[in-house]
Motif scaffolding. Structure first.
Motif, PDB file in Angstrom:
ATOM      1  N   LEU A 256      -2.651   6.511 -18.899  1.00  0.00           N
ATOM      2  CA  LEU A 256      -1.352   5.323 -17.861  1.00  0.00           C
ATOM      3  C   LEU A 256      -1.301   6.646 -16.764  1.00  0.00           C
ATOM      4  N   THR A 257      -1.705   6.498 -15.550  1.00  0.00           N
ATOM      5  CA  THR A 257      -1.305   7.371 -14.630  1.00  0.00           C
ATOM      6  C   THR A 257      -0.523   6.116 -13.944  1.00  0.00           C
ATOM      7  N   GLU A 258      -0.509   6.891 -12.969  1.00  0.00           N
ATOM      8  CA  GLU A 258       0.537   6.162 -11.112  1.00  0.00           C
ATOM      9  C   GLU A 258      -0.026   6.248 -10.737  1.00  0.00           C
ATOM     10  N   SER A 259      -0.412   6.047  -9.048  1.00  0.00           N
ATOM     11  CA  SER A 259      -1.293   7.081  -8.129  1.00  0.00           C
ATOM     12  C   SER A 259      -1.010   5.908  -7.075  1.00  0.00           C
ATOM     13  N   MET A 260      -0.980   6.818  -5.621  1.00  0.00           N
ATOM     14  CA  MET A 260      -1.417   5.636  -4.458  1.00  0.00           C
ATOM     15  C   MET A 260      -2.586   5.441  -4.297  1.00  0.00           C
ATOM     16  N   THR A 261      -3.613   5.390  -4.491  1.00  0.00           N
ATOM     17  CA  THR A 261      -4.825   5.003  -4.928  1.00  0.00           C
ATOM     18  C   THR A 261      -5.703   5.298  -6.095  1.00  0.00           C
ATOM     19  N   HIS A 262      -6.776   4.804  -5.742  1.00  0.00           N
ATOM     20  CA  HIS A 262      -7.334   5.177  -7.429  1.00  0.00           C
ATOM     21  C   HIS A 262      -7.553   6.327  -8.222  1.00  0.00           C
ATOM     22  N   PRO A 263      -7.566   6.376  -9.109  1.00  0.00           N
ATOM     23  CA  PRO A 263      -7.716   7.965 -10.086  1.00  0.00           C
ATOM     24  C   PRO A 263      -8.796   8.529 -10.240  1.00  0.00           C
ATOM     25  N   GLY A 264     -10.464   6.799  -9.752  1.00  0.00           N
ATOM     26  CA  GLY A 264     -11.473   7.837 -10.249  1.00  0.00           C
ATOM     27  C   GLY A 264     -11.650   7.304 -11.624  1.00  0.00           C
ATOM     28  N   THR A 265     -12.335   8.284 -12.205  1.00  0.00           N
ATOM     29  CA  THR A 265     -12.417   8.689 -13.675  1.00  0.00           C
ATOM     30  C   THR A 265     -11.186   9.528 -14.677  1.00  0.00           C
TER      31      THR A 265
ATOM     32  N   GLU B  48     -13.398   4.398 -17.395  1.00  0.00           N
ATOM     33  CA  GLU B  48     -12.775   4.552 -16.163  1.00  0.00           C
ATOM     34  C   GLU B  48     -10.901   3.447 -15.956  1.00  0.00           C
ATOM     35  N   PHE B  49     -10.757   3.710 -14.960  1.00  0.00           N
ATOM     36  CA  PHE B  49      -9.358   3.385 -14.119  1.00  0.00           C
ATOM     37  C   PHE B  49      -9.278   1.672 -14.284  1.00  0.00           C
ATOM     38  N   GLN B  50      -8.492   1.201 -14.433  1.00  0.00           N
ATOM     39  CA  GLN B  50      -8.144  -0.054 -14.023  1.00  0.00           C
ATOM     40  C   GLN B  50      -6.478  -0.697 -13.480  1.00  0.00           C
ATOM     41  N   ASN B  51      -5.903  -1.046 -12.436  1.00  0.00           N
ATOM     42  CA  ASN B  51      -5.745  -1.037 -12.138  1.00  0.00           C
ATOM     43  C   ASN B  51      -4.744  -1.933 -13.045  1.00  0.00           C
TER      44      ASN B  51
ATOM     45  N   PRO C 251       0.644  -1.303  -0.343  1.00  0.00           N
ATOM     46  CA  PRO C 251      -0.064  -0.752   0.069  1.00  0.00           C
ATOM     47  C   PRO C 251       0.580   1.448   0.213  1.00  0.00           C
ATOM     48  N   GLU C 252       2.122   0.774   0.640  1.00  0.00           N
ATOM     49  CA  GLU C 252       3.175   2.175   0.969  1.00  0.00           C
ATOM     50  C   GLU C 252       3.501   2.216  -1.201  1.00  0.00           C
ATOM     51  N   SER C 253       3.324   2.027  -1.699  1.00  0.00           N
ATOM     52  CA  SER C 253       4.133   1.897  -3.155  1.00  0.00           C
ATOM     53  C   SER C 253       2.499   2.600  -3.979  1.00  0.00           C
ATOM     54  N   GLU C 254       2.993   3.276  -5.268  1.00  0.00           N
ATOM     55  CA  GLU C 254       2.076   3.512  -6.429  1.00  0.00           C
ATOM     56  C   GLU C 254       1.927   2.445  -7.455  1.00  0.00           C
ATOM     57  N   SER C 255       0.842   2.160  -7.612  1.00  0.00           N
ATOM     58  CA  SER C 255       0.434   1.798  -8.763  1.00  0.00           C
ATOM     59  C   SER C 255      -0.244   2.211  -9.993  1.00  0.00           C
ATOM     60  N   THR C 256       0.928   1.531 -11.002  1.00  0.00           N
ATOM     61  CA  THR C 256       0.236   1.591 -12.866  1.00  0.00           C
ATOM     62  C   THR C 256      -1.837   1.671 -12.932  1.00  0.00           C
TER      63      THR C 256
END
Length: 51
Positions: free
Chosen positions: A27-36, A42-45, A13-18
């Protein structure tokens, strides 16, 4: 994925996900789900299967 190719801290949970937009492919990297996405999709991990 072979064991020697595992990404360290990939599920931490401390690392960013794509995340990838399922509509436009952005593509975006974020610690939490970026929403729309700005396109309305919709974004998918990318580290999790769609199945």
């Amino acid at each position: 994925m072979p064991h020697d190719q595992d990404v360290e801290d990939a599920n931490s949970p401390e690392s960013e996900s794509t995340y990838e937009c399922l509509k436009c492919g952005r593509l975006t990297e974020s610690m939490t789900h970026p929403g729309t996405c700005a396109c309305g999709g919709e974004f998918q991990n990318r580290g999790k299967s769609l199945e």
